[in-house]
Every structure is written in C-alpha cells, then in structure tokens.
Design a protein around this motif. Sequence first.
Motif, PDB file in Angstrom:
ATOM      1  N   HIS A  70      54.322 -25.294  54.191  1.00  0.00           N
ATOM      2  CA  HIS A  70      55.209 -25.909  53.440  1.00  0.00           C
ATOM      3  C   HIS A  70      54.903 -26.252  52.080  1.00  0.00           C
ATOM      4  O   HIS A  70      53.615 -26.564  51.681  1.00  0.00           O
ATOM      5  N   GLU A  71      55.924 -26.082  51.093  1.00  0.00           N
ATOM      6  CA  GLU A  71      55.684 -26.292  49.800  1.00  0.00           C
ATOM      7  C   GLU A  71      56.328 -27.994  49.567  1.00  0.00           C
ATOM      8  O   GLU A  71      57.405 -28.132  50.073  1.00  0.00           O
ATOM      9  N   PHE A  72      55.855 -28.779  48.995  1.00  0.00           N
ATOM     10  CA  PHE A  72      56.358 -30.021  48.725  1.00  0.00           C
ATOM     11  C   PHE A  72      56.944 -30.057  47.301  1.00  0.00           C
ATOM     12  O   PHE A  72      56.182 -29.926  46.411  1.00  0.00           O
ATOM     13  N   ILE A 117      59.902 -28.986  41.320  1.00  0.00           N
ATOM     14  CA  ILE A 117      58.431 -28.829  41.030  1.00  0.00           C
ATOM     15  C   ILE A 117      57.556 -28.857  42.191  1.00  0.00           C
ATOM     16  O   ILE A 117      57.623 -29.749  43.034  1.00  0.00           O
ATOM     17  N   GLU A 118      56.809 -27.880  42.301  1.00  0.00           N
ATOM     18  CA  GLU A 118      55.974 -27.739  43.396  1.00  0.00           C
ATOM     19  C   GLU A 118      54.666 -28.771  43.145  1.00  0.00           C
ATOM     20  O   GLU A 118      54.057 -28.370  42.259  1.00  0.00           O
ATOM     21  N   VAL A 119      54.560 -29.843  43.802  1.00  0.00           N
ATOM     22  CA  VAL A 119      53.713 -30.666  43.814  1.00  0.00           C
ATOM     23  C   VAL A 119      52.413 -30.711  44.694  1.00  0.00           C
ATOM     24  O   VAL A 119      51.363 -30.990  44.429  1.00  0.00           O
ATOM     25  N   GLY A 120      52.783 -29.875  45.952  1.00  0.00           N
ATOM     26  CA  GLY A 120      51.653 -29.640  46.979  1.00  0.00           C
ATOM     27  C   GLY A 120      52.091 -28.568  47.695  1.00  0.00           C
ATOM     28  O   GLY A 120      53.248 -28.077  47.800  1.00  0.00           O
ATOM     29  N   HIS A 121      51.051 -27.942  48.219  1.00  0.00           N
ATOM     30  CA  HIS A 121      51.179 -26.966  49.258  1.00  0.00           C
ATOM     31  C   HIS A 121      50.341 -27.063  50.402  1.00  0.00           C
ATOM     32  O   HIS A 121      49.212 -27.217  50.254  1.00  0.00           O
ATOM     33  N   ILE A 122      50.636 -26.838  51.628  1.00  0.00           N
ATOM     34  CA  ILE A 122      49.787 -27.057  52.817  1.00  0.00           C
ATOM     35  C   ILE A 122      49.996 -25.607  53.605  1.00  0.00           C
ATOM     36  O   ILE A 122      51.383 -25.138  53.592  1.00  0.00           O
TER      37      ILE A 122
END
Length: 438
Positions: free
Chosen positions: A208-210, A279-284
């Motif tokens: 998942h991208e946040f 804007i992608e701020v995180g990626h798990i």
Amino acid sequence: MRRSRYFLPTLRENPAEAQIASHRLMLRAGMIRQSSAGIYSWLPLGHRVLRKIEQVVREEMNAAGCQEILMPAIQPAELWEESGRYQDYGREMLRITDRHDRPMLFGPTHEEVVTDIFRQSVRSYRDLPQNLYQIQWKFRDELRPRFGIMRGREFYMKDNYSFDIDHAGAVRSYNKMFVAYLRTFARLGLTSIPMQAESGAIGGDYSHEFIVLAYTGESAVYCDRAWLDTDPLAMGIDYEADLQPIVDEWTRLYAATDDKHDPGACTVPEDALYQGRGIEVGHIFYFGTKYSKAMGATVTDPDGVEIAVEMGSYGIGVSRLAGAIIEASHDEAGIIWPEVAAPFKVGLINLRVGDSACDGACEALYARLAEAGVEVLYDDRDERAGVKFAEMELIGLPWQVTVGPRGVKSGTAELKARAGGEAEALSFESVSARLIGG
Ligand code: ATP
Ligand code: MG
C-alpha cells in the motif's frame, strides 16, 4: 529565540525555480537552501520542522513495538551482489569506490544491510518477531529531482523492516504498520489514503502507498470521496490485538493509484469518485522471503528445521512530509503550520522596540512562556510593523501575539491564530494562560 539573533534568511521575491507552493514557501521562509540539484541544507527553521515530524514518526513507531537502530549510510556492494540487486538497481544508485578499490554505495534503501544484521544475530524462531527502524538520509540519483525536497536526491526517510516466522506473522506485522502509518499522518494533520500499489516482482496485495491528496502531487489517484471524512485517530489501538478487522475497515473504500486503477472493477459511482493527484508519503511492503532466501537469513523453527524468515519493509518520506504539510496548509501570505510540526508555537511581535513599556511587557511574556516550555520566536528587531507581520504570516507559526504601545497602556496584547479568526485583545495573564494551556 530572539529574532534579532536568529538565522532566518527569508526572501521577499518568489524564487523563479520553484514551481509549487511548498518549494516556494520553504525557500522564501528560509527553511532550506539548495546545495546542488536535489540536495539541500536545512536551515534552523526548516531543521526544527524536520525534527518535529521525525519525532511524531518515532513515537508512532515505538508505540507499534518497533525498535530504533541506525545503519550505515555507506554500504558495501557485496551485500547487493548477494541479494541480486546490485545490477538491477540501475543508475539511481550512487556508486562509490574506496581507496582500496572496493565498490561501495550510498544507501538508497536498507533491506540488504538489515538482513545481514539479522542473519548474524538471530538463530531461533523464539527471537521472532522483530521490527527494526531507522530515520536516516538516503540517496537516490533521481532522473528528475524537482519540487524542492519533495523529490530530492538526498532525502530523509524512516525505514523499517519486519522479520517473522511465517506468513500469518508477517501479515500481523504488516497490519501494525498499516495502522501506525494512518495514525502518523493523521497526527501530522494530513488525510492520508492507503492505496493498493504495485507490489513488483513478488505479487500479492501486500503493498500500500499512503497518499495525501494535493493537486500538485506526482501520483494520479482514484478514490471514494468518503475517505475524506475519515479520522484514524478516533479509534483506540491495541497493537497486541488482531488488527485485521481494522485494516479491512480501512481498505473497504475504493482507493488505487494510477497503475492499479481498473475502471471496470471500480464500483464507486462517478460523482463519489475522486480523481486527482496525490503525494506519496509512505509505502508499506510485504515481500516474503525474497531477501532472506537470497542472503541466508534463516532461523530454526519449533521442529528444528531451518527456514527463511518472512520479511516486510516500510518507508515514510520524513523530509517529503514537510513539503506535503505545506501543500495541504498554506495561503497567499505563507505557511500555516499545524502545531505538531510548527517550528515555534508562538510568534511574539514587539511593535515598538525601544519603548520601555513594550520592551518590558514583551520580555516578561517571553520569559513566562519560555519557563512553561512554550517555544516562542520573539521579533525584537527595530523594524517596521508591516515587515514583521508579513514575515510572521510567511513563516506561519500557529499563534501570533502582538504587543504595541496602546495595548500595553491598558494591559493587553493581541492574540491571533495564523489559521484564521479575529485578533483578540486579552490581558497578558490570559494570553499566557491560553498559550500554556492548549
Ligand atoms: P516514488 O514513487 O515517489 O519515487 P518510491 O516508491 O521509490 O517513491 P519508496 O522506496 O517506497 O519510494 O520510499 C519510501 C518513501 O520515501 C516514499 O513513500 C516517499 O515518501 C519517500 N521518497 C522516496 N523517494 C523520494 C525522493 N526522491 N525524495 C523525497 N522523498 C522520497
Ligand atoms: Mg513507493
């Protein structure tokens, strides 16, 4: 901090190279300066913001049971030969040769290093699960660094890595991070939407991208508008409990990035579907045994059999978040910091420096707030009021207190929230009470 001594090189004009608000405002507010393409220095005001953001990220990681470490920025190429990524990573990797002609690199990410630490140290399933994180500078030689620190070549990232004995454990670790990320971004005042993302070679839906919605974002995204009314902080979290129902709840609504969006499968009616940018701020990421198999990171299971550990990796763009917060929160005049990320909570403006009543009142308030641990930037310069107000608006501290000769005579100062609303004339006592209280 006294403004007269503070290193705050603000700019009056809009810098020509800045295309988006956050880049423009970070340069104008004296937060950052470019050193070379995609590489920046963080000046005192920007550095304070970076530290504030980092602290929120750290608190949420700790709450989720992760442990902080610090790995080297410079890595040996050997480890990447082992994982098979040394060739694959391509030109984004900054490759370095040391004086002994050994190939090294400036880390773009740390799966290899952390897997190496793990295999040297952990032998048994009893020592699992583990989840280690660091907050550190990364280097990726991006083809097109742009938008200031949003897409830098050197950037500050929180990255962590989970190790589990089996798939079920790995999913538990993934779910913890999913929830921790929602909470982290919400605490920073951002609505982040977890979107199914391309999980690369490994497959599965465990990526998942946040994404924070912003029309200047680089990712094209699609999501149910109902996302915009959700509040992750409203739920209490017990990280020891089964988080699957929460993750299910939070993935029930449609949300996908461009490369995953399928108009055929998307059941959200047209008028409820947000189509825009983010804007992608995180990626798990859950990737199973990709690195553990290649690098021999194994433990013995309860039957004494050697098995490769299940891993995931998780990243937050800490420096990018500074830009994302500004994109989400600014106006014509400048930045509007949410309190958690603000470089100072209060800007104190003395309208008549040299007037003993004004000076005395400001000094007393400044001392009183400092004693209570409230961070104040005190504009004690002998400057025109207009200059001071414009700068306070630009740097966007949440609260402004203005002290002038007329107010001081009647024992009052003006208190105003940067985010809006009328200035209020209050006694000095009430001003301190308000700022110390909340
Ligand atoms: P992007 O798709 O934006 O290039 P990525 O998928 O390569 O990012 P990850 O490896 O998932 O990035 O890194 C984790 C996080 O680090 C990203 O979600 C992003 O917030 C941040 N990040 C990645 N690249 C940069 C960069 N060049 N500048 C600033 N932040 C970055
Ligand atoms: Mg990514």
